[in-house]
Design a protein around this motif. Structure first.
Motif, short mmCIF file in Angstrom:
data_model
loop_
_atom_site.label_atom_id
_atom_site.label_comp_id
_atom_site.label_asym_id
_atom_site.label_seq_id
_atom_site.Cartn_x
_atom_site.Cartn_y
_atom_site.Cartn_z
N SER A 252 0.86 -1.18 0.00
CA SER A 252 0.00 0.00 0.00
C SER A 252 0.90 1.23 0.00
CB SER A 252 -0.92 0.00 1.23
OG SER A 252 -1.75 1.14 1.22
N SER A 253 1.17 1.75 -1.18
CA SER A 253 2.04 2.91 -1.27
C SER A 253 1.60 3.79 -2.43
CB SER A 253 3.50 2.48 -1.46
OG SER A 253 3.65 1.81 -2.68
N GLU A 254 2.11 5.01 -2.42
CA GLU A 254 1.76 5.93 -3.49
C GLU A 254 2.92 6.86 -3.79
OE1 GLU A 254 -1.39 8.67 -2.37
OE2 GLU A 254 -0.87 8.37 -0.27
N GLY A 255 2.83 7.49 -4.94
CA GLY A 255 3.87 8.41 -5.34
C GLY A 255 3.49 9.16 -6.59
N THR A 256 4.50 9.76 -7.22
CA THR A 256 4.30 10.57 -8.41
C THR A 256 5.31 10.17 -9.47
OG1 THR A 256 3.58 12.43 -7.03
CG2 THR A 256 4.18 12.94 -9.30
N LEU A 257 4.83 10.05 -10.71
CA LEU A 257 5.70 9.83 -11.86
C LEU A 257 5.84 11.16 -12.58
CD1 LEU A 257 4.10 6.53 -13.21
CD2 LEU A 257 6.05 6.78 -11.66
N HIS A 258 7.08 11.58 -12.79
CA HIS A 258 7.35 12.85 -13.46
C HIS A 258 7.72 12.59 -14.92
CE1 HIS A 258 7.36 14.70 -9.50
NE2 HIS A 258 8.25 13.81 -9.11
N PRO B 143 6.71 10.48 -17.45
CA PRO B 143 7.12 9.07 -17.55
C PRO B 143 7.41 8.55 -18.96
CG PRO B 143 4.75 9.23 -17.20
CD PRO B 143 5.30 10.63 -17.07
N ASP B 144 7.21 9.36 -19.99
CA ASP B 144 7.42 8.89 -21.36
C ASP B 144 8.83 8.33 -21.55
OD1 ASP B 144 6.78 8.41 -24.05
OD2 ASP B 144 7.63 10.34 -24.65
N GLY B 145 8.91 7.11 -22.09
CA GLY B 145 10.20 6.49 -22.39
C GLY B 145 10.92 5.87 -21.21
N HIS B 146 10.30 5.86 -20.05
CA HIS B 146 10.93 5.29 -18.86
C HIS B 146 10.41 3.89 -18.57
CE1 HIS B 146 13.12 8.87 -17.55
NE2 HIS B 146 12.09 9.54 -18.07
N THR B 147 11.26 3.06 -18.02
CA THR B 147 10.86 1.73 -17.56
C THR B 147 10.97 1.72 -16.05
OG1 THR B 147 11.67 0.68 -19.58
CG2 THR B 147 11.36 -0.74 -17.67
N PHE B 148 9.83 1.56 -15.40
CA PHE B 148 9.79 1.58 -13.94
C PHE B 148 9.80 0.17 -13.40
CE2 PHE B 148 7.91 5.55 -15.35
CZ PHE B 148 8.63 6.46 -14.61
N GLN B 149 10.50 -0.02 -12.31
CA GLN B 149 10.54 -1.31 -11.63
C GLN B 149 9.86 -1.16 -10.28
OE1 GLN B 149 14.68 -2.40 -11.41
NE2 GLN B 149 14.82 -2.80 -13.60
N ALA B 150 9.08 -2.18 -9.90
CA ALA B 150 8.46 -2.20 -8.57
C ALA B 150 9.52 -2.67 -7.59
CB ALA B 150 7.26 -3.13 -8.55
N MET B 151 9.72 -1.92 -6.52
CA MET B 151 10.76 -2.21 -5.54
C MET B 151 10.13 -2.36 -4.16
SD MET B 151 13.35 -1.96 -7.61
CE MET B 151 14.80 -1.86 -6.62
N GLY B 152 10.78 -3.15 -3.32
CA GLY B 152 10.38 -3.29 -1.92
C GLY B 152 11.58 -2.99 -1.04
N ALA B 153 11.35 -2.32 0.07
CA ALA B 153 12.42 -1.95 0.99
C ALA B 153 11.96 -2.17 2.43
CB ALA B 153 12.83 -0.50 0.77
N HIS B 154 12.88 -2.01 3.35
CA HIS B 154 12.59 -2.10 4.78
C HIS B 154 11.86 -3.39 5.14
CE1 HIS B 154 14.05 1.99 4.98
NE2 HIS B 154 13.15 2.33 4.08
N ASP B 155 12.47 -4.52 4.78
CA ASP B 155 11.89 -5.84 5.06
C ASP B 155 10.50 -5.98 4.45
OD1 ASP B 155 12.00 -8.45 6.06
OD2 ASP B 155 11.06 -7.87 7.95
N THR C 27 8.23 -3.68 3.75
CA THR C 27 7.15 -2.88 4.35
C THR C 27 6.95 -1.56 3.59
OG1 THR C 27 8.67 -1.86 5.93
CG2 THR C 27 7.50 -3.85 6.66
N ASP C 28 7.84 -1.25 2.66
CA ASP C 28 7.74 -0.03 1.87
C ASP C 28 7.91 -0.42 0.40
OD1 ASP C 28 7.55 2.65 1.18
OD2 ASP C 28 9.65 3.10 1.65
N PHE C 29 7.00 0.02 -0.45
CA PHE C 29 7.00 -0.36 -1.86
C PHE C 29 6.92 0.90 -2.72
CE2 PHE C 29 5.23 -3.72 0.66
CZ PHE C 29 5.95 -4.82 0.22
N PHE C 30 7.61 0.87 -3.85
CA PHE C 30 7.64 2.06 -4.70
C PHE C 30 8.07 1.70 -6.12
CE2 PHE C 30 11.53 1.51 -2.38
CZ PHE C 30 12.55 1.67 -3.32
N LEU C 31 7.87 2.64 -7.04
CA LEU C 31 8.34 2.50 -8.41
C LEU C 31 9.64 3.28 -8.56
CD1 LEU C 31 5.11 2.96 -10.55
CD2 LEU C 31 6.19 0.83 -9.80
N MET C 32 10.52 2.76 -9.42
CA MET C 32 11.79 3.42 -9.65
C MET C 32 12.30 3.09 -11.04
SD MET C 32 15.21 2.91 -7.44
CE MET C 32 16.76 2.98 -8.25
N ASP C 33 12.84 4.09 -11.72
CA ASP C 33 13.58 3.87 -12.96
C ASP C 33 15.05 3.96 -12.56
OD1 ASP C 33 14.99 3.96 -15.32
OD2 ASP C 33 13.67 5.41 -16.28
#
Length: 121
Positions: free
Chosen positions: A71-77, A79-91, A93-99
């Motif tokens: 259960s997480s949220e964020g902003t994509l700035h 995003p055209d031409g980017h490949t985002f990966q779903a990531m998990g952190a902190h054992d 408990t924190d999830f996010f997208l990242m290029d």
């Protein structure tokens, strides 16, 4: 977008919402350890909100399965031409997208958020 099962993961079911609309669903396990989805966004030069929702089951330190809420949220700035990966952190408990080639393209709110809360009556 790309999502892959981490070594500690037993299974994962997650949904990606962009601007409040369901954009992709990922179900990962040993038979399907990774998945990709092409997501079309109407205005690729603007900022867009995203939410990752679902659950992930990991192997706990004692060897038993542990379920974590995604259960997480964020902003994509722009995003055209980017490949985002779903990531998990902190054992997981924190999830996010990242290029990885452009980390500033995605920004997220650390920790779980109310983005995935479903109203009940």
């Amino acid at each position: 977008m790309e999502d892959g099962k981490a070594r500690e993961e037993i299974s994962e079911t997650s949904r990606l919402y962009v601007d409040g609309e369901l954009a992709a669903t990922f179900t990962l396990d040993n038979r399907t350890p990774e998945k990709q989805a092409i997501i079309h966004i109407s205005d690729t030069h603007a900022d867009h909100s995203y939410a990752l929702c679902g659950e992930i089951v990991i192997e706990g330190r004692d060897g038993h399965p542990v379920t974590r809420e995604v259960s997480s949220e964020g902003t994509l700035h722009s995003p055209d031409g980017h490949t985002f990966q779903a990531m998990g952190a902190h054992d997981f408990t924190d999830f996010f997208l990242m290029d990885p080639t452009s980390p500033a393209t995605a920004q997220h709110t650390t920790g779980r958020t109310g983005a995935c809360t479903v109203a009940t009556s």
